[in-house]
Design a protein around this motif. Structure first.
Motif, short mmCIF file in Angstrom:
data_model
loop_
_atom_site.label_atom_id
_atom_site.label_comp_id
_atom_site.label_asym_id
_atom_site.label_seq_id
_atom_site.Cartn_x
_atom_site.Cartn_y
_atom_site.Cartn_z
N ALA A 226 -7.78 -62.64 4.34
CA ALA A 226 -6.42 -63.08 4.01
C ALA A 226 -5.45 -63.37 5.12
CB ALA A 226 -5.62 -62.18 3.13
N MET A 227 -4.95 -64.43 5.45
CA MET A 227 -4.33 -64.76 6.53
C MET A 227 -2.71 -64.11 6.38
SD MET A 227 -6.23 -66.42 8.49
CE MET A 227 -4.97 -67.10 9.82
N ALA A 228 -2.33 -63.48 7.56
CA ALA A 228 -1.06 -62.85 7.65
C ALA A 228 0.00 -64.05 7.87
CB ALA A 228 -1.01 -61.91 8.72
N ASP A 229 1.38 -63.79 7.50
CA ASP A 229 2.00 -64.99 7.54
C ASP A 229 2.89 -64.73 9.09
OD1 ASP A 229 4.39 -66.63 7.27
OD2 ASP A 229 5.43 -65.52 5.79
N ARG B 218 7.20 -48.90 19.43
CA ARG B 218 7.57 -48.37 18.02
C ARG B 218 7.48 -49.57 16.79
NH1 ARG B 218 11.58 -45.14 20.84
NH2 ARG B 218 13.03 -46.86 20.43
N TRP B 219 7.61 -50.59 17.18
CA TRP B 219 7.78 -51.82 16.41
C TRP B 219 6.18 -52.00 16.16
CZ3 TRP B 219 5.86 -56.78 16.78
CH2 TRP B 219 6.32 -57.87 15.77
N LEU B 220 5.45 -52.11 17.29
CA LEU B 220 3.99 -52.39 17.06
C LEU B 220 3.31 -51.56 16.31
CD1 LEU B 220 2.99 -53.66 20.51
CD2 LEU B 220 2.74 -54.81 18.42
N GLU B 221 3.49 -50.28 16.43
CA GLU B 221 3.05 -48.99 15.75
C GLU B 221 3.27 -49.04 14.16
OE1 GLU B 221 4.16 -45.31 17.49
OE2 GLU B 221 3.33 -45.80 19.35
N GLN B 222 4.52 -49.79 13.97
CA GLN B 222 4.90 -49.45 12.54
C GLN B 222 4.21 -50.93 11.77
OE1 GLN B 222 9.08 -50.60 12.18
NE2 GLN B 222 8.96 -50.81 9.84
N HIS B 223 3.94 -51.94 12.70
CA HIS B 223 3.34 -53.18 12.06
C HIS B 223 2.00 -53.00 11.82
CE1 HIS B 223 7.27 -55.06 12.42
NE2 HIS B 223 6.86 -55.69 11.68
N LEU B 224 1.14 -52.14 12.86
CA LEU B 224 -0.16 -51.93 12.90
C LEU B 224 -0.64 -50.80 11.85
CD1 LEU B 224 -0.78 -52.01 16.64
CD2 LEU B 224 -1.90 -53.69 14.91
N ARG C 203 -4.35 -59.84 14.65
CA ARG C 203 -4.75 -58.51 14.61
C ARG C 203 -4.52 -58.14 12.79
NH1 ARG C 203 -7.83 -55.57 13.30
NH2 ARG C 203 -8.00 -53.28 13.83
N LEU C 204 -3.46 -58.63 12.63
CA LEU C 204 -3.14 -58.49 11.07
C LEU C 204 -4.03 -59.05 10.11
CD1 LEU C 204 0.68 -58.16 11.05
CD2 LEU C 204 -0.79 -56.29 10.81
N ASN C 205 -4.51 -60.39 10.89
CA ASN C 205 -5.62 -60.97 9.88
C ASN C 205 -6.84 -60.40 10.17
OD1 ASN C 205 -4.02 -62.94 8.92
ND2 ASN C 205 -3.89 -64.25 10.94
N ARG C 206 -7.18 -59.24 10.87
CA ARG C 206 -8.18 -58.49 10.98
C ARG C 206 -9.03 -58.88 12.09
NH1 ARG C 206 -8.61 -55.01 6.38
NH2 ARG C 206 -9.98 -53.67 7.95
N GLU C 207 -8.95 -59.46 12.82
CA GLU C 207 -9.47 -59.88 13.84
C GLU C 207 -9.70 -58.72 15.15
OE1 GLU C 207 -9.85 -63.27 17.66
OE2 GLU C 207 -8.16 -63.77 16.04
N PRO C 208 -10.71 -58.38 15.32
CA PRO C 208 -10.95 -57.14 16.26
C PRO C 208 -9.97 -57.24 17.49
CG PRO C 208 -13.17 -58.07 15.68
CD PRO C 208 -12.02 -59.27 15.15
#
Length: 294
Positions: A6-9, A25-31, A79-84
């Motif tokens: 599933a593609m992220a927006d 901190r922003w990256l950690e929250q989104h990951l 990354r949110l689209n689950r690419e390594p």
């Protein structure tokens, strides 16, 4: 295979902070929803983005440029689209080496370092060792052995031209003197001659059964299927290589195979002709490697 994920927006991740502490901190929250270790992944991204190690970044009170924020936004979306992560940064680490990786090769795993470490113990006892790495991919095994044992004459092979091009690039970047041969296992005559002279042959070939496609993570399925799967039982390539190598290798030489822990015992039982054979375990005590003496 990424089209199954599933593609992220993109638009949801446009408001990236400027200051590094806020960015972290922003990256950690989104990951955190997808990453087992969001802090670790955050630092990998920042180190790649800024081309600086963590300890340097920690001592800086800086801000990201607009171009850096744009790049980071694209990376996060991927990354949110689950690419390594390693494909996004085009970087993987193996035995202390920094390697370039692309979608053409399997991402090196830390488990494989144990097989290399055991082989190096033997290689270091030899005056002028000769080593062959079959299915080299990014070149991780071959380059590690050459860096750790500079007197070793190392040959690496792969069936993929793209993989060999990448491995050769890594060898050049690291200053490693390794010979590369394109071959389907040991089919190429030049590679056969190298195996006949080799003291050690190592192979981390594809070893998963095709049925595993049903449950593997999107990150794993993003890697080339030709580097993951080996027929219905996962032993197709390893069994072929074991038989080919036995006919070519000289007495007392060693063959190392990394295998699916589910198949190690079966492969052990099938390797009846070798002078000695041993099963080695990984750090999780799973039987993972087969060590055969000709």
């Amino acid at each position: 295979m990424m089209n199954n994920v599933a593609m992220a927006d993109d638009s949801a991740y446009l408001h990236i902070p400027t200051h590094l502490n806020d960015v972290r901190r922003w990256l950690e929250q989104h990951l955190s929803p997808i990453a087992g270790s969001p802090q670790v992944e955050t630092w990998h991204l920042l180190e790649a983005l800024l081309a600086k190690p963590k300890h340097i970044i920690l001592n800086e009170i800086g801000s990201l440029t607009e171009a850096q924020r744009e790049t980071l936004g694209k990376w996060l979306t991927r990354r949110l689209n689950r690419e390594p992560l390693q494909y996004i940064t085009q970087t993987a680490y193996f035995y202390g080496l920094k390697l370039k990786v692309t979608q053409a090769v399997l991402i090196p795993r830390p488990e494989t370092e144990l097989m290399v470490a055991d082989a190096l113990q033997h290689i270091r006892t030899l005056t002028a060792p000769t080593v062959v790495d079959v299915g080299t991919g990014s070149g991780a095994i071959a380059l590690t052995i050459q860096r750790e044992c500079s007197q070793a004459q190392v040959t690496a092979s792969d069936v993929s031209e793209d993989a060999l091009e990448l491995a050769h690039s890594n060898a050049t970047s690291l200053g490693c003197d390794v010979s590369f041969i394109q071959s389907d296992l040991l089919a190429e005559v030049k590679l056969q001659h190298a195996v006949m002279q080799a003291d050690v042959v190592l192979a981390n070939l594809p070893y998963l059964p095709m049925s595993d496609q049903r449950w593997l993570t999107p990150e794993v399925l993003a890697e080339p299927s030709s580097a993951l799967f080996a027929g219905e039982d996962g032993l197709g390539l390893a069994s072929r290589l074991e038989q080919q190598a036995f006919k070519l290798m000289k007495p007392s030489s060693l063959l190392y195979l990394e295998l699916d822990p589910r198949n190690v015992q079966r492969a052990f039982e099938q390797s009846q002709a070798w002078a000695t054979k041993e099963i080695l375990s990984d750090l999780a005590t799973r039987q993972r490697f087969l060590k055969l003496t000709r």
